[in-house]
Scaffold this active site. Structure first.
Site, PDB file in Angstrom:
ATOM      1  N   GLY A 159       0.833  -1.198   0.000  1.00  0.00           N
ATOM      2  CA  GLY A 159       0.000   0.000   0.000  1.00  0.00           C
ATOM      3  C   GLY A 159       0.866   1.245   0.000  1.00  0.00           C
TER       4      GLY A 159
ATOM      5  N   GLY B  65      -0.416   4.817  -1.350  1.00  0.00           N
ATOM      6  CA  GLY B  65      -1.633   5.434  -0.790  1.00  0.00           C
ATOM      7  C   GLY B  65      -1.307   6.570   0.163  1.00  0.00           C
TER       8      GLY B  65
ATOM      9  N   TYR C 116     -15.422  -4.366   6.972  1.00  0.00           N
ATOM     10  CA  TYR C 116     -14.023  -3.910   7.092  1.00  0.00           C
ATOM     11  C   TYR C 116     -13.507  -4.170   8.509  1.00  0.00           C
ATOM     12  CZ  TYR C 116     -10.418  -0.151   7.368  1.00  0.00           C
ATOM     13  OH  TYR C 116      -9.276   0.594   7.557  1.00  0.00           O
TER      14      TYR C 116
ATOM     15  N   PRO D  62      -4.481   3.129  14.117  1.00  0.00           N
ATOM     16  CA  PRO D  62      -4.634   4.583  13.985  1.00  0.00           C
ATOM     17  C   PRO D  62      -6.086   5.045  14.079  1.00  0.00           C
ATOM     18  CG  PRO D  62      -3.560   3.624  12.042  1.00  0.00           C
ATOM     19  CD  PRO D  62      -4.122   2.503  12.842  1.00  0.00           C
ATOM     20  N   THR D  63      -6.246   6.286  14.474  1.00  0.00           N
ATOM     21  CA  THR D  63      -7.557   6.942  14.371  1.00  0.00           C
ATOM     22  C   THR D  63      -7.729   7.329  12.905  1.00  0.00           C
ATOM     23  OG1 THR D  63      -6.474   9.056  14.756  1.00  0.00           O
ATOM     24  CG2 THR D  63      -7.337   7.920  16.691  1.00  0.00           C
TER      25      THR D  63
ATOM     26  N   HIS E 213     -13.005   9.495   2.843  1.00  0.00           N
ATOM     27  CA  HIS E 213     -13.220   9.806   4.259  1.00  0.00           C
ATOM     28  C   HIS E 213     -13.661  11.263   4.385  1.00  0.00           C
ATOM     29  CE1 HIS E 213     -10.499   6.271   4.615  1.00  0.00           C
ATOM     30  NE2 HIS E 213     -11.313   6.005   5.628  1.00  0.00           N
TER      31      HIS E 213
ATOM     32  N   ASP F 267     -24.879   9.475  10.049  1.00  0.00           N
ATOM     33  CA  ASP F 267     -23.815   9.990  10.910  1.00  0.00           C
ATOM     34  C   ASP F 267     -22.743   8.937  11.165  1.00  0.00           C
ATOM     35  OD1 ASP F 267     -25.627  12.242  13.167  1.00  0.00           O
ATOM     36  OD2 ASP F 267     -24.367  12.633  11.406  1.00  0.00           O
TER      37      ASP F 267
HETATM   38  P1  NAP Z   1      -5.323   4.296   0.320  1.00  0.00           P
HETATM   39  O1  NAP Z   1      -4.841   5.689   0.174  1.00  0.00           O
HETATM   40  O2  NAP Z   1      -6.613   3.885  -0.294  1.00  0.00           O
HETATM   41  O3  NAP Z   1      -4.156   3.315  -0.190  1.00  0.00           O
HETATM   42  C1  NAP Z   1      -4.424   1.946  -0.242  1.00  0.00           C
HETATM   43  C2  NAP Z   1      -3.191   1.288  -0.791  1.00  0.00           C
HETATM   44  O4  NAP Z   1      -3.416  -0.123  -0.846  1.00  0.00           O
HETATM   45  C3  NAP Z   1      -2.845   1.753  -2.206  1.00  0.00           C
HETATM   46  O5  NAP Z   1      -1.433   1.866  -2.341  1.00  0.00           O
HETATM   47  C4  NAP Z   1      -3.369   0.606  -3.070  1.00  0.00           C
HETATM   48  O6  NAP Z   1      -2.647   0.423  -4.267  1.00  0.00           O
HETATM   49  C5  NAP Z   1      -3.110  -0.571  -2.161  1.00  0.00           C
HETATM   50  N1  NAP Z   1      -3.977  -1.707  -2.500  1.00  0.00           N
HETATM   51  C6  NAP Z   1      -5.325  -1.777  -2.406  1.00  0.00           C
HETATM   52  N2  NAP Z   1      -5.742  -2.999  -2.800  1.00  0.00           N
HETATM   53  C7  NAP Z   1      -4.626  -3.699  -3.149  1.00  0.00           C
HETATM   54  C8  NAP Z   1      -4.395  -5.020  -3.646  1.00  0.00           C
HETATM   55  N3  NAP Z   1      -5.420  -5.869  -3.854  1.00  0.00           N
HETATM   56  N4  NAP Z   1      -3.125  -5.395  -3.895  1.00  0.00           N
HETATM   57  C9  NAP Z   1      -2.087  -4.529  -3.685  1.00  0.00           C
HETATM   58  N5  NAP Z   1      -2.234  -3.269  -3.221  1.00  0.00           N
HETATM   59  C10 NAP Z   1      -3.493  -2.877  -2.961  1.00  0.00           C
HETATM   60  O7  NAP Z   1      -5.447   3.905   1.853  1.00  0.00           O
HETATM   61  P2  NAP Z   1      -4.751   4.527   3.159  1.00  0.00           P
HETATM   62  O8  NAP Z   1      -5.683   5.525   3.758  1.00  0.00           O
HETATM   63  O9  NAP Z   1      -3.338   4.893   2.835  1.00  0.00           O
HETATM   64  O10 NAP Z   1      -4.760   3.253   4.126  1.00  0.00           O
HETATM   65  C11 NAP Z   1      -3.569   2.564   4.406  1.00  0.00           C
HETATM   66  C12 NAP Z   1      -3.854   1.689   5.611  1.00  0.00           C
HETATM   67  O11 NAP Z   1      -4.262   2.515   6.712  1.00  0.00           O
HETATM   68  C13 NAP Z   1      -4.995   0.702   5.368  1.00  0.00           C
HETATM   69  O12 NAP Z   1      -4.641  -0.568   5.915  1.00  0.00           O
HETATM   70  C14 NAP Z   1      -6.162   1.303   6.128  1.00  0.00           C
HETATM   71  O13 NAP Z   1      -7.053   0.294   6.583  1.00  0.00           O
HETATM   72  C15 NAP Z   1      -5.456   1.978   7.272  1.00  0.00           C
HETATM   73  N6  NAP Z   1      -6.197   3.090   7.903  1.00  0.00           N
HETATM   74  C16 NAP Z   1      -6.576   4.173   7.159  1.00  0.00           C
HETATM   75  C17 NAP Z   1      -7.282   5.208   7.800  1.00  0.00           C
HETATM   76  C18 NAP Z   1      -7.722   6.448   7.049  1.00  0.00           C
HETATM   77  O14 NAP Z   1      -8.451   7.263   7.636  1.00  0.00           O
HETATM   78  N7  NAP Z   1      -7.300   6.645   5.801  1.00  0.00           N
HETATM   79  C19 NAP Z   1      -7.590   5.128   9.161  1.00  0.00           C
HETATM   80  C20 NAP Z   1      -7.160   4.011   9.886  1.00  0.00           C
HETATM   81  C21 NAP Z   1      -6.466   2.981   9.242  1.00  0.00           C
HETATM   82  P3  NAP Z   1      -2.870   1.441  -5.502  1.00  0.00           P
HETATM   83  O15 NAP Z   1      -2.092   2.651  -5.134  1.00  0.00           O
HETATM   84  O16 NAP Z   1      -2.314   0.722  -6.676  1.00  0.00           O
HETATM   85  O17 NAP Z   1      -4.357   1.682  -5.577  1.00  0.00           O
HETATM   86  O1  GFB Z   2     -14.248   9.557   7.611  1.00  0.00           O
HETATM   87  P1  GFB Z   2     -15.646   9.067   7.593  1.00  0.00           P
HETATM   88  O2  GFB Z   2     -16.301   8.879   6.259  1.00  0.00           O
HETATM   89  O3  GFB Z   2     -15.761   7.666   8.292  1.00  0.00           O
HETATM   90  O4  GFB Z   2     -16.517  10.089   8.491  1.00  0.00           O
HETATM   91  P2  GFB Z   2     -15.952   7.212   9.811  1.00  0.00           P
HETATM   92  C1  GFB Z   2     -17.916   9.970   8.485  1.00  0.00           C
HETATM   93  C2  GFB Z   2     -18.533  11.078   9.342  1.00  0.00           C
HETATM   94  O5  GFB Z   2     -18.339  12.354   8.681  1.00  0.00           O
HETATM   95  C3  GFB Z   2     -20.036  10.865   9.432  1.00  0.00           C
HETATM   96  C4  GFB Z   2     -19.612  12.868   8.268  1.00  0.00           C
HETATM   97  O6  GFB Z   2     -20.518  11.450  10.619  1.00  0.00           O
HETATM   98  C5  GFB Z   2     -20.517  11.625   8.210  1.00  0.00           C
HETATM   99  O7  GFB Z   2     -21.890  12.011   8.322  1.00  0.00           O
HETATM  100  N1  GFB Z   2     -19.490  13.517   6.957  1.00  0.00           N
HETATM  101  C6  GFB Z   2     -19.928  14.753   6.671  1.00  0.00           C
HETATM  102  C7  GFB Z   2     -18.917  12.993   5.856  1.00  0.00           C
HETATM  103  N2  GFB Z   2     -19.690  15.049   5.370  1.00  0.00           N
HETATM  104  C8  GFB Z   2     -19.043  13.961   4.846  1.00  0.00           C
HETATM  105  C9  GFB Z   2     -18.535  13.667   3.555  1.00  0.00           C
HETATM  106  O8  GFB Z   2     -18.611  14.477   2.612  1.00  0.00           O
HETATM  107  N3  GFB Z   2     -17.909  12.459   3.379  1.00  0.00           N
HETATM  108  C10 GFB Z   2     -17.808  11.561   4.409  1.00  0.00           C
HETATM  109  N4  GFB Z   2     -17.167  10.375   4.184  1.00  0.00           N
HETATM  110  N5  GFB Z   2     -18.311  11.786   5.664  1.00  0.00           N
HETATM  111  C11 GFB Z   2     -14.695   5.167   8.833  1.00  0.00           C
HETATM  112  C12 GFB Z   2     -14.919   3.685   8.665  1.00  0.00           C
HETATM  113  O9  GFB Z   2     -15.694   5.642   9.692  1.00  0.00           O
HETATM  114  O10 GFB Z   2     -13.464   5.459   9.473  1.00  0.00           O
HETATM  115  C13 GFB Z   2     -13.797   3.094   7.870  1.00  0.00           C
HETATM  116  O11 GFB Z   2     -16.164   3.450   7.999  1.00  0.00           O
HETATM  117  C14 GFB Z   2     -12.450   3.544   8.402  1.00  0.00           C
HETATM  118  O12 GFB Z   2     -13.909   1.702   7.928  1.00  0.00           O
HETATM  119  C15 GFB Z   2     -12.396   5.025   8.658  1.00  0.00           C
HETATM  120  O13 GFB Z   2     -12.155   2.887   9.570  1.00  0.00           O
HETATM  121  C16 GFB Z   2     -11.103   5.428   9.336  1.00  0.00           C
HETATM  122  O14 GFB Z   2     -14.927   7.827  10.682  1.00  0.00           O
HETATM  123  O15 GFB Z   2     -17.383   7.366  10.178  1.00  0.00           O
END
Ligand code: NAP
Ligand code: GFB
Length: 326
Positions: free
Chosen positions: A9, A12, A152, A179-180, A195, A282
């Site tokens: 990843g 990403g 998930y 992570p948060t 997100h 929400d």
């Molecule tokens: P991201 O921006 O969507 O990046 C996902 C990465 O995974 C990309 O590099 C993608 O490759 C790669 N990937 C997806 N499917 C794949 C597959 N089948 N084979 C190989 N590579 C694959 O996600 P991110 O936000 O950086 O998340 C990274 C990690 O942090 C994840 O494990 C996620 O669950 C965790 N996390 C994220 C958040 C958040 O708020 N973003 C919060 C908590 C935990 P490509 O670049 O080729 O698409």
């Molecule tokens: O980051 P988010 O989509 O995911 O935040 P979660 C959702 C919250 O933001 C909800 C409000 O309360 C939504 O109603 N919101 C307001 C919006 N405007 C928007 C908008 O334009 N887009 C989005 N996406 N939300 C995720 C999990 O939960 O947290 C995933 O579902 C992952 O699995 C991620 O773990 C870190 O924080 O609710």
């Protein structure tokens, strides 16, 4: 003895942040690249693109070939099917199955290739929805996750179970970080699947550019903790090098979605007002995780102030709009 660190990843949001820190922190410093280290940031395009862009780690054979090619001694496992609340609500089986496949292939290839250390990435949304706060790694399995993203969440919880099983049966040094919500440069800004922070940055940018309404989903009342991707990157590098246990990462401070929207309006320089579309979900009300133990172990670590991190993220988005994932 050289160290080969594979970041799955790697292209990403979080992967790019780790690459930024490794390349910009002074070489040999606490978070900088070390002389004996080779860092590999793998994207799904390392796989057989004749099949499908996001196959790679869902396929055991392609995963094995990647491990044979790079022979990683250490792995930071970020690759996952990722998305915000609304994408999770729509594709619960796909999130469950794709992430189970990816995680099983990475963990088993790491075991088969004798990877010295594997740090996988969970998320605070894996925690039970109804549980005593603050959330710590000890109560991951003490009840069902929020229904909005149970696919998930269960796939991610299984990584914790797998880590313990590989350690008990084979002595593998497998751990994870929790992570948060993460935000920063190179995020996914898709208007529906992203997100909240990248989604609202994109929506606010379009409202300002086109003089159209800026609509925030939900009531704005839910609370979230956020961590800047480049801070999280440092914590991953620290955990890979210095710590062997599951850890919850993130700012302690909770902010409401309304406060997030207000901060985005300020950072984007939007002059208009916004409305709430309360017909949209929400999701989980709050998911506060404690980072007290982490901070006591890492010592002097300063999180980037939220407004400063948001300004840097908005600046990156505006400067890279054409190349961003929108
Ligand atoms: P991201 O921006 O969507 O990046 C996902 C990465 O995974 C990309 O590099 C993608 O490759 C790669 N990937 C997806 N499917 C794949 C597959 N089948 N084979 C190989 N590579 C694959 O996600 P991110 O936000 O950086 O998340 C990274 C990690 O942090 C994840 O494990 C996620 O669950 C965790 N996390 C994220 C958040 C958040 O708020 N973003 C919060 C908590 C935990 P490509 O670049 O080729 O698409
Ligand atoms: O980051 P988010 O989509 O995911 O935040 P979660 C959702 C919250 O933001 C909800 C409000 O309360 C939504 O109603 N919101 C307001 C919006 N405007 C928007 C908008 O334009 N887009 C989005 N996406 N939300 C995720 C999990 O939960 O947290 C995933 O579902 C992952 O699995 C991620 O773990 C870190 O924080 O609710």
């Amino acid at each position: 003895m050289s160290t080969v660190i594979l970041v799955t990843g790697g292209t990403g949001l979080v992967g790019k942040a780790i690459e930024y820190v490794i390349e910009n922190e002074p070489a040999g410093s606490r978070f900088g690249k070390r002389p004996n280290e080779k860092w590999i940031f793998a994207s799904s395009s390392e796989g057989d693109l004749r099949l499908n862009r996001l196959i790679l780690f869902r396929d055991p054979e392609q995963t094995r070939k990647l491990y044979e090619k790079y022979q990683p001694t250490h792995v930071i496992h970020l690759a996952a099917l990722v998305g915000g609340l609304f994408k999770n609500m729509k594709y619960k089986l796909t999130f469950l199955r794709d992430n189970i496949l990816i995680n099983d292939n990475i963990l088993h290839s790491s075991y088969q290739h004798k990877t010295q250390k594997l740090v996988s990435c969970l998320s605070t949304c894996v925690f039970p929805d109804k549980v005593e706060y603050p959330l710590t790694e000890l109560n991951i399995h003490n009840g069902p996750p929020h229904e909005s993203n149970f696919g998930y969440a269960h796939a991610k919880r299984m990584v914790d179970v797998q880590n313990h099983a590989y350690k008990e049966e084979f002595g593998c040094n497998f751990t994870s970080a929790i992570p948060t919500n993460v935000f920063g440069p190179h995020d996914n800004y898709d208007l529906e699947d992203s997100h909240v922070i990248p989604g609202l940055i994109h929506k606010c940018y379009l409202a300002k550019k086109n003089n159209t309404p800026f609509v925030v989903s939900g009531t704005g009342k839910p609370l979230r903790q956020f961590i800047y991707s480049r801070d999280l990157a440092k914590l991953f590098i620290w955990q890979l090098r210095e710590y062997d246990d599951v850890r919850a990462f993130g700012e302690d401070e909770e902010v409401s979605i309304k406060e997030v929207a207000d901060a985005i309006v300020k950072a984007v320089g939007f002059q208009g007002s916004y409305t709430f579309d309360t017909s949209r979900a929400d999701g989980q009300y709050r998911k506060p995780a404690s980072n007290k133990k982490l901070l006591s172990l890492i010592g002097d670590f300063k999180f980037t102030p939220f407004e400063e991190a948001l300004d840097e993220s908005v600046k990156w988005f505006l400067e890279n709009y054409d190349a961003a994932r929108i």
